[in-house]
Write a protein that holds these residues in place. Structure first.
Motif, PDB file in Angstrom:
ATOM      1  N   LYS A   1       0.717  -1.180   0.035  1.00  0.00           N
ATOM      2  CA  LYS A   1       0.094   0.111  -0.052  1.00  0.00           C
ATOM      3  C   LYS A   1       0.857   1.290   0.132  1.00  0.00           C
ATOM      4  O   LYS A   1       0.754   2.317  -0.700  1.00  0.00           O
ATOM      5  CB  LYS A   1      -0.783   0.123   1.193  1.00  0.00           C
TER       6      LYS A   1
ATOM      7  N   GLY B   1       2.330   1.943  -3.127  1.00  0.00           N
ATOM      8  CA  GLY B   1       1.355   2.305  -4.320  1.00  0.00           C
ATOM      9  C   GLY B   1       1.220   0.985  -5.162  1.00  0.00           C
ATOM     10  O   GLY B   1       0.669   1.542  -6.166  1.00  0.00           O
ATOM     11  N   TRP B   2       1.409  -0.038  -4.643  1.00  0.00           N
ATOM     12  CA  TRP B   2       1.289  -1.170  -5.668  1.00  0.00           C
ATOM     13  C   TRP B   2       0.363  -2.131  -5.383  1.00  0.00           C
ATOM     14  O   TRP B   2      -0.091  -3.070  -5.762  1.00  0.00           O
ATOM     15  CB  TRP B   2       2.600  -2.032  -5.540  1.00  0.00           C
ATOM     16  N   TRP B   3      -0.503  -1.706  -4.174  1.00  0.00           N
ATOM     17  CA  TRP B   3      -1.630  -2.565  -3.574  1.00  0.00           C
ATOM     18  C   TRP B   3      -2.694  -2.926  -4.869  1.00  0.00           C
ATOM     19  O   TRP B   3      -3.362  -3.857  -5.107  1.00  0.00           O
ATOM     20  CB  TRP B   3      -2.281  -1.731  -2.677  1.00  0.00           C
ATOM     21  N   ASP B   4      -2.833  -1.653  -5.834  1.00  0.00           N
ATOM     22  CA  ASP B   4      -3.832  -2.109  -6.748  1.00  0.00           C
ATOM     23  C   ASP B   4      -3.677  -2.953  -8.020  1.00  0.00           C
ATOM     24  O   ASP B   4      -4.141  -3.256  -8.940  1.00  0.00           O
ATOM     25  CB  ASP B   4      -4.383  -0.636  -7.401  1.00  0.00           C
ATOM     26  N   ASP B   5      -2.181  -3.353  -7.871  1.00  0.00           N
ATOM     27  CA  ASP B   5      -1.978  -4.374  -8.882  1.00  0.00           C
ATOM     28  C   ASP B   5      -2.364  -5.700  -8.530  1.00  0.00           C
ATOM     29  O   ASP B   5      -2.291  -6.564  -9.373  1.00  0.00           O
ATOM     30  CB  ASP B   5      -0.181  -4.394  -8.879  1.00  0.00           C
TER      31      ASP B   5
ATOM     32  N   THR C   1      -5.358  -8.490  -7.858  1.00  0.00           N
ATOM     33  CA  THR C   1      -6.640  -8.789  -8.224  1.00  0.00           C
ATOM     34  C   THR C   1      -7.747  -8.346  -7.047  1.00  0.00           C
ATOM     35  O   THR C   1      -7.109  -8.529  -5.700  1.00  0.00           O
ATOM     36  CB  THR C   1      -6.985  -9.959  -8.979  1.00  0.00           C
ATOM     37  N   ALA C   2      -8.942  -8.585  -7.190  1.00  0.00           N
ATOM     38  CA  ALA C   2      -9.774  -8.489  -6.223  1.00  0.00           C
ATOM     39  C   ALA C   2      -9.722  -9.489  -5.152  1.00  0.00           C
ATOM     40  O   ALA C   2      -9.548  -9.425  -4.014  1.00  0.00           O
ATOM     41  CB  ALA C   2     -11.090  -8.506  -6.754  1.00  0.00           C
TER      42      ALA C   2
ATOM     43  N   LYS D   1      -6.636  -9.330  -3.089  1.00  0.00           N
ATOM     44  CA  LYS D   1      -6.613  -8.140  -2.201  1.00  0.00           C
ATOM     45  C   LYS D   1      -7.297  -8.923  -0.897  1.00  0.00           C
ATOM     46  O   LYS D   1      -6.757  -8.752   0.149  1.00  0.00           O
ATOM     47  CB  LYS D   1      -7.515  -7.051  -2.617  1.00  0.00           C
TER      48      LYS D   1
ATOM     49  N   GLU E   1      -4.963  -9.268   2.531  1.00  0.00           N
ATOM     50  CA  GLU E   1      -5.259  -8.085   3.521  1.00  0.00           C
ATOM     51  C   GLU E   1      -4.771  -8.591   5.031  1.00  0.00           C
ATOM     52  O   GLU E   1      -5.068  -9.512   5.489  1.00  0.00           O
ATOM     53  CB  GLU E   1      -6.862  -7.860   3.468  1.00  0.00           C
TER      54      GLU E   1
END
Lengths: 197, 356, 970
Positions: free
Chosen positions: C731, C734-738, C740-741, C744, C748
């Motif tokens: 996070k 800034g790579w968290w959004d790499d 997939t759902a 994630k 977590e």
């Protein structure tokens, strides 16, 4: 004409005895008969060298020269084989062989030795290729299957080479050139170059 | 691997055999000279070594040393498994295929020729004046022992010679399989008959020693070669003549060599090294050949060579004429003319001289 | 290595030759079988059991003309991982061919590998389950045996708790069996589980992992082609890893300088450019002596040290004490030799270091291994092809069994025993953590304060989170006063599941321990030394296990590559594969449902592929996650496409992969990570097998940065050191959004080790970063007894003059649950009565306890008697001749009757014994105590009967390389 030869590269042999058990494996050689063995010289001191040795399939084979029943013959590939049907187990080949190759299943009183057994270069004997009789008397015939002796094929460090003499020599020469020495190898001259008598 | 031997079997075996015989003979004649060749070659090597010494790497020196039969370690257990190269085999092979076969063979041939010549020239040595009266010469025990030893010796000779010369002489006649069958019989016969032979032979040699001490008249006998040379055609002889005594002592010492070397060959299980076996083999073959050679002469003289000898060994008694002619001293002794000779067979005068 | 020239084979001819092989081999092998039955008359054939004939008849009943199948396995005798090609006909292993395609051995085999087919004869195998009844072995059924064993251990559990049952596993297990075994012990509720790695390379794993992250061989055998220098210390590769010598000698012929350090002039030493003979147990002085020259001459790699190494200055301070004369005095190595070795290593980079048992099996084994690491780090040799620490492991799967945690101090994947680790694995197993926890005994605190008073309870740590008793100490677990053992009670039952006790020291005490146990169970293809050592009348079972040739699964070679074994033949006689036995036993013990929750079981045999998939789901720490059964099988089918030096597939279906996906193969199998051929190699992208040192020890110590500086793997987006990846770190970056759902959701609150989706690893690698962070290697392990490696004399030392200066540790009250003695033993001088140093090692013909190889006629013929190597001078002093019987006695009274082998291989004052023999005890052949027909061909005294007390201060590794002894003519 190809001449099959063995060459053991003493700079590579580590006395792992892989060749010895490979031979046992391929031919189911009984306990007490060792068609191949490894000898270590200067054991435990600098200069120690190990060498795998079996029948060298000599050009002018001394065993053949002394056999009273003339049971040895040389194949087109230069492999020295013998006919166990003719062999009388007199032991003369063992006296004559420089390499201690001939082996006898027995070693008993009154000169009882049984039929001589030795390395066949995995080429069987005079019986028909891969026949039952050949297998029982001489072990597997790998050459007839297009393979080479298992001892060399399985050598752990590729020290033991077997095959056409020219190719074996080429491989060895390449190694020697790389190592920067002169090709001086054990047994080669004794088995293949000497032409006394 | 099926080899060319199979294909050439029917066609050319005889030719090969002939070539083999020819080659063997050639080699047999040439081989005694190889000692010189090998010696020269050795010198040549040594010289070239010196010249190259600088260039030669240590590895070649190393292997040259190994060539001399240095013993190493091997985890394979077996006779001399640690020896990489044994050179004794080469010497043994050269001796066996060379001098041994050549001189041994020559000896046998020479003896046969000598017998033939003698027989043709001199003919059978007849009893000059047979009397018809018999005197006892060989006891039953002596005769049994002699024939026992003789027969076993002949069997051993034939089987032994088969191993030495069979490849050259018998394979052409019998073929490889045929000869192998014969050799496969010969070898165990030779091996198993050896001990019975040794027992009999040793006994015979021992109990016959007293009769065979050489005396002065024996030397005269030998000097005239039993009367062949010189004027005296019937030199003096006791129970055994000079020639027989010499034969005995050759048998005695040759026999010891034969038996001792044979013993080594007979028991490979006792762990002899190859060198011992090689030496034993040469001694055994050489002594055997020599004994066979002189035994041929013995057989000739004892059978068709001299009249009356065979009769003595078969029936135990000889004609008085024979005794007088060949063993005059013994004859005199038996007749009570001369004092008894030491070691002669107990003369049974009364029984040995039937009246009329 | 086809050298046939006689008929220059064209391509089509080659094919026809191949088909000929298949065609004609039918006859050939049928007859070979016949021949093996017909060739009677020899010592071996005379004992031919009827079972073999039955087997042959059984096969001919199937059909005389069965097709010959080619099946592939991996040799079971050392860690090189040699491919084995078997010809199988009608279920009988009729032929063995060289595996030319295998990049590891290229067809080569040592004596053991070339004779593995003999295991298919199996004449001396344990054939049926056996039970000791009134001192006699009686055949029983599997059901009866497991029933009785199960009842007994459940009874012990009730009385003494789960920790009183010891699960001794094996490096001979496949990865799947190893994992299953560890899980088995966990679900039984104990950490009293261990295997051979404890007594082979545990000090390596601890030392190396604590230096740079992972406790494994960094490079590979094949990579040794690239070496410029090779430094062997305490390794006799020519006998222990013969096929490795193929690569070593190739490296040497490529110009590498080879140095061998050993107390013995070994077969390996015979090939060295320099041989250094040291006094056993003086590795640290020698290495520090070399470093002394390196520092003195400024030969160290200063840039490398600055970027990637922590604590070299502290090493420098220790090294300063080891001047050449001190080194010579302590180790016996002349100063010039040490200097030459240092110079060779400095001038020929990259150079590799190879070590084995000679370095590890010491009370200061962990010091030795860390000293080796420091040497390599100083030279900048780690993380480069041609360099590295090439630690040759011993058994075929000791690397895998270690990785999969058959160890008393960790769960699979080196997760340790912390609560978080258990929770991770409970998630992988899909089990409720509390259920797992309830399986364990609970630690409790003594309130009476009366430790001395009779049966008063003694406090002990929570068994679930404390390391269990190690295999080296199980004897003490049985015999030690229960109040001094850090668990509820002593050990009452032992399972020897593929482990022979003749590989552990202190024979006489071990015999007593075996006689004290309530229950002894041997699960093994052979009866082993265990079956015959104790004088027992009952309470002992032998269960026949199948060999690895009779089952299938994956195996990890020393270089971290996984290979897949085919099943060559069916389990012989009544033997069963280990995982099947585990299933049956777990059923009896009533936790099979939990143990096999995600694993299919068919006919009592768990599906091996399912086990590997479960391994893949949990082993994130060391990247055992990418090696799916499918990928491994693909590699096995395409062995020939791999380069024999780089191990990288060139074209073909595995293009770009490294052979066997050497771990770490990061992420899920779908990520298709190619494996890591050289650990910590920054010249490659992490996605292509590159790495850097692991961030395992924090980010800072005493204000000093522990992360790497200006050093990072190729293509890393973080161009400096960084800690290990967590969800939070992704996070921050800034790579968290790499992710997939789904990733994630799974990631977590997790980190790279515990995220079961593999998303964190995937994203880190996507950005060129190593999931485990990027730090420095450390030369100072501040958590160990000796943070910087120091020399300490062995407990039994012949150099009493050095004891004051280099004393051993103080006794420890509890280490791995047991009191451990050091100083109290060293205090007494045994060197007058026992003047000779006793050390041990391998023979090429045998492996480990040797039961398997001594039962192999082809091998047994080559070494028929136990012996000791003695220097001619010592032999003359003792008036002993070559080949003579003699007694060798250790200072604790264990004595063995063996043959003398007088040889200059050993130095004056040193006696060497091979440790493979068993079946004798103190001069007596125990032949009559074996079940009928199951005694090995060769029996002899176990060297370890005479070996003594002494355990590593970190791992409890036993000391078998430096003890004392005396020799007396027998």
């Amino acid at each position: 004409m190809a001449r099959m030869k063995f060459l053991c590269d003493a700079e590579r042999c580590i006395e792992c005895n892989g060749c010895v058990t490979a031979c046992k494996n391929e031919h189911e050689v009984p306990w007490g008969v060792n068609r191949r063995r490894v000898v270590t010289l200067d054991d435990g001191v600098p200069g120690e060298k190990s060498i795998s040795v079996a029948c060298m399939h000599c050009t002018d084979a001394p065993c053949a020269a002394v056999c009273p029943v003339d049971c040895f013959y040389t194949t087109d590939d230069g492999i020295v084989l013998h006919d166990k049907d003719l062999c009388i187990g007199c032991g003369y080949c063992f006296y004559a062989c420089p390499f201690g190759a001939p082996q006898f299943p027995q070693q008993e009183a009154f000169g009882v030795r049984g039929k001589m057994d030795k390395c066949t270069f995995c080429a069987g004997g005079p019986e028909e290729d891969n026949s039952a009789a050949e297998l029982e008397k001489y072990g597997a015939n790998r050459l007839a299957e297009g393979k080479l002796p298992l001892c060399a094929e399985m050598c752990s460090t590729k020290a033991l080479l077997a095959g056409d003499g020219d190719e074996v020599a080429d491989i060895y020469r390449d190694r020697i050139t790389k190592r920067g020495g002169r090709p001086e190898t054990w047994g080669w001259d004794t088995a293949y170059k000497k032409s006394d008598v | 691997m099926r080899a060319q031997t199979i294909t050439r079997k029917p066609r050319s075996r005889r030719r090969i055999a002939l070539v083999t015989v020819a080659l063997s003979l050639l080699l047999a004649m040439a081989l005694p000279l190889t000692g010189y060749i090998a010696h020269d070659a050795g010198l040549a090597w040594a010289q070239s070594d010196d010249a190259e010494k600088e260039a030669v790497n240590s590895r070649s020196e190393y292997w040259r040393a190994v060539r001399q039969g240095t013993e190493g370690y091997s985890s394979v257990s077996g006779p001399e498994a640690g020896v990489l190269i044994q050179s004794g085999g080469e010497d043994w092979r050269n001796l066996r295929s060379g001098p041994l076969k050549f001189f041994g063979g020559s000896l046998l041939i020479a003896v046969l020729i000598a017998i033939l010549v003698n027989h043709l020239v001199r003919g059978k040595d007849m009893i000059d004046s047979p009397t018809g009266r018999k005197i006892n010469r060989w006891s039953g025990f002596d005769r049994a022992l002699h024939w026992y030893v003789g027969i076993t010796f002949i069997i051993l000779s034939i089987t032994g010679l088969s191993l030495l010369f069979g490849r050259a002489l018998l394979i052409p006649l019998l073929g490889k399989e045929g000869f192998a069958a014969w050799a496969q019989l010969s070898k165990p016969v030779h091996d198993y008959l050896a001990l019975p032979f040794i027992v009999g032979f040793a006994l015979m040699l021992l109990i016959w020693i007293p009769r065979n001490f050489l005396r002065s008249h024996d030397f005269a006998w030998l000097k005239s070669v039993g009367g062949i040379v010189g004027k005296d055609h019937h030199p003096q002889a006791g129970y055994m003549n000079g020639g027989e005594k010499v034969f005995f002592w050759i048998l005695f010492f040759g026999g010891i060599a034969l038996m001792v070397s044979g013993f080594y060959l007979l028991f490979p299980n006792l762990g002899w090294e190859r060198e011992t076996m090689q030496l034993s083999h040469i001694v055994h073959s050489a002594s055997g050949l020599f004994l066979i050679g002189i035994s041929l002469g013995h057989i000739y003289l004892g059978s068709i060579g001299v009249e009356g000898v065979l009769e003595g060994m078969v029936r135990g008694e000889v004609d008085e004429g024979f005794a007088k002619q060949h063993h005059n001293l013994w004859y005199d002794e038996v007749k009570g003319v001369a004092p008894p000779q030491e070691g002669s067979a107990a003369p049974d005068v009364s029984g040995a001289t039937p009246t009329t | 290595m086809k050298l046939i020239k006689k008929r220059d084979l064209t391509a089509t001819e080659t094919n026809s030759v191949a088909s000929n092989i298949l065609g004609s081999a039918v006859d050939r092998r049928t007859f070979l079988r016949r021949a093996s039955l017909g060739l009677g008359g020899t010592a071996v054939a005379a004992t031919l059991p009827t079972t073999m004939i039955q087997r042959a008849e059984a096969t001919s009943a199937v059909g005389a003309e069965g097709d010959t199948e080619i099946r592939k396995s991996v040799c079971t005798h050392c860690s090189v991982g040699c491919g084995v090609v078997a010809e199988v006909q009608n279920g009988v292993w009729t032929g063995q061919e060289p595996d030319f395609d295998s990049p590891f051995n290229m067809g080569g085999h040592c004596a053991k590998g070339a004779s593995v087919r003999e295991h298919g004869h199996g004449e001396r195998r344990l054939k049926y389950p056996m039970k000791l009844e009134g001192g006699k072995w009686t055949r029983v059924s599997w059901e009866q045996a497991l029933d009785e064993i199960g009842d007994k251990v459940l009874d012990i559990r009730k009385r003494s708790g789960p920790d009183s049952v010891y699960w001794l596993g094996s490096a001979k297990f496949s990865n799947e069996q190893a994992y299953l075994f560890r899980k088995f012990a966990a679900l039984w509720g104990t950490n009293n589980v261990d295997h051979q790695a404890r007594i082979c390379h545990s000090t390596t794993v601890a030392g190396v992992a604590n230096t740079w992250g992972y406790g494994a061989m960094t490079n590979s055998y094949n990579d040794m082609h690239n070496c410029k220098a090779m430094f062997f210390i305490g390794s006799n590769a020519a006998e222990a890893h013969p096929v490795a010598m193929q690569h070593v000698l190739r490296g040497k012929e490529n110009g590498a300088k080879m140095i061998v350090v050993d107390p013995r002039f070994t077969r390996t030493a015979a090939h060295a450019d320099q041989f250094i003979r040291i006094r056993p147990g003086t590795d640290v002085p020698l290495i520090w002596g070399m470093l002394w020259h390196i520092f003195e001459n400024g030969w160290e790699d200063k840039k490398y040290i600055g970027q990637r190494v922590y604590g070299m200055d502290e090493v420098r301070a220790e090294v300063a004490k080891w001047t050449p004369d001190v080194v010579e005095n302590v180790s016996g190595v002349p100063g010039a030799d040490v200097e030459l070795a240092a110079k060779t290593m400095a001038e020929n980079r990259p150079g590799t270091i190879v070590w084995c048992m000679g370095g590890t099996q010491h009370t200061i084994g962990n010091n030795n291994t860390r000293a080796y690491c420091a040497l390599q780090l100083a030279l900048g040799n780690i993380g480069v092809s041609g360099g590295g620490a090439n630690i040759f492991r011993g058994h075929d799967n000791v690397q895998g069994a270690t990785d999969l945690g058959i160890l008393s101090h960790t769960l699979p994947g080196y997760y340790g025993l912390a609560e978080g680790s258990w929770k991770h694995w409970a998630r992988v197993w899909d089990l409720d953590f509390d259920w797992v926890k309830d399986r364990f005994d609970t630690g409790y605190v003594d309130t009476s304060g009366d430790v001395e008073g009779g049966d008063a309870a003694v406090p002990f740590a929570n068994p679930m989170n404390s390391a269990g008793i190690p295999v080296s100490r199980w004897v003490d677990g049985v015999l030690e006063d229960s109040r001094l053992i850090d668990q509820r009670d002593q050990l009452k039952a032992m399972f020897f599941w593929g482990h022979a006790p003749n590989s552990q020291t202190r024979g006489p005490e071990m015999k007593t321990a075996l006689e004290t146990l309530e229950l002894v169970v041997v699960v093994d293809p052979y009866p082993t030394h265990t079956a015959v050592l104790p004088d027992r009348k009952e309470g002992m079972y032998l269960l026949p296990a199948a060999t690895q040739f009779e089952t299938y699964g994956s195996v990890t070679a020393s270089n971290r590559s996984l290979q897949w074994r085919d099943k060559l033949i069916d389990p012989m006689f009544e033997s069963l594969p280990d995982h099947t036995i585990m299933y049956k036993l777990s059923k009896k013990l009533e936790f099979s449902d939990q143990l096999f929750k995600a694993i299919k079981v068919k006919n009592d045999e768990p599906l091996v592929e399912d086990i590997l998939r479960e391994i893949n789901r949990g082993m994130w720490t060391i990247g055992y996650t990418g090696q799916s059964p499918e990928r491994l099988k693909l590699h096995m089918a395409n062995k020939h496409t791999f380069n024999v030096t780089t191990l990288k597939a060139e074209g073909g279906p595995c293009d770009g992969d490294y052979y066997g996906l050497p771990w770490p193969s990061w992420g899920t199998p779908e990520l298709k990570h190619p494996g890591t051929p050289v650990l910590y190699d920054t010249s490659k992208h992490v996605a292509d097998g590159g790495l850097n040192f692991r961030a395992r020890f924090g980010v800072e110590r005493n204000g000093v940065n522990l992360l790497a500086e200006d050093s990072y793997s190729k293509g890393a987006e973080i161009t400096d050191g960084y800690p290990e990846f967590t969800a939070d770190m992704l996070k921050q970056l800034g790579w968290w959004d790499d992710l997939t759902a789904e990733e994630k959701q799974a990631a977590e609150g997790k980190n790279w080790k515990t995220d079961l989706s593999g998303g964190i690893q995937r994203v880190a690698i996507k950005h060129g970063c190593a999931p485990f962070g990027n730090a420095k290697a450390r030369c100072v392990v501040w958590t160990f007894p000796d943070p910087v490696p120091v020399h300490r004399e062995p407990l039994y030392t012949s150099r009493r003059d050095l004891v004051d200066k280099y004393p051993t540790y103080e006794d420890v009250k509890s280490h791995y649950r047991l009191p451990t003695r050091y100083g109290s033993i060293q205090a007494k001088d045994y060197s007058v009565e026992y003047p000779l140093i006793h050390t041990s090692g391998r023979l090429v013909e045998y492996e480990g306890g040797g039961e398997e190889s001594r039962s192999n006629a082809w091998l047994a013929e080559l070494q028929q008697e136990m012996f000791a190597e003695i220097n001619p001078a010592d032999a003359n002093d003792a008036n002993i001749r070559d080949g003579q019987w003699m007694w060798l006695e250790g200072p604790e009274g264990g004595r063995i009757k063996i043959r003398a082998m007088i040889t200059p291989r050993v130095d004056r004052g040193v006696v060497f014994t091979p440790f493979h023999f068993g079946g004798w005890f103190e001069g007596k052949d125990l032949l009559d105590k074996y079940p009928e027909g199951a005694a090995p061909y060769v029996r002899g005294e176990a060297a370890n009967t005479a070996f003594t007390y002494g355990y590593d201060s970190v791992t409890q590794m036993q000391e078998t390389k430096a003890s004392l002894c005396k020799i007396i003519a027998a």
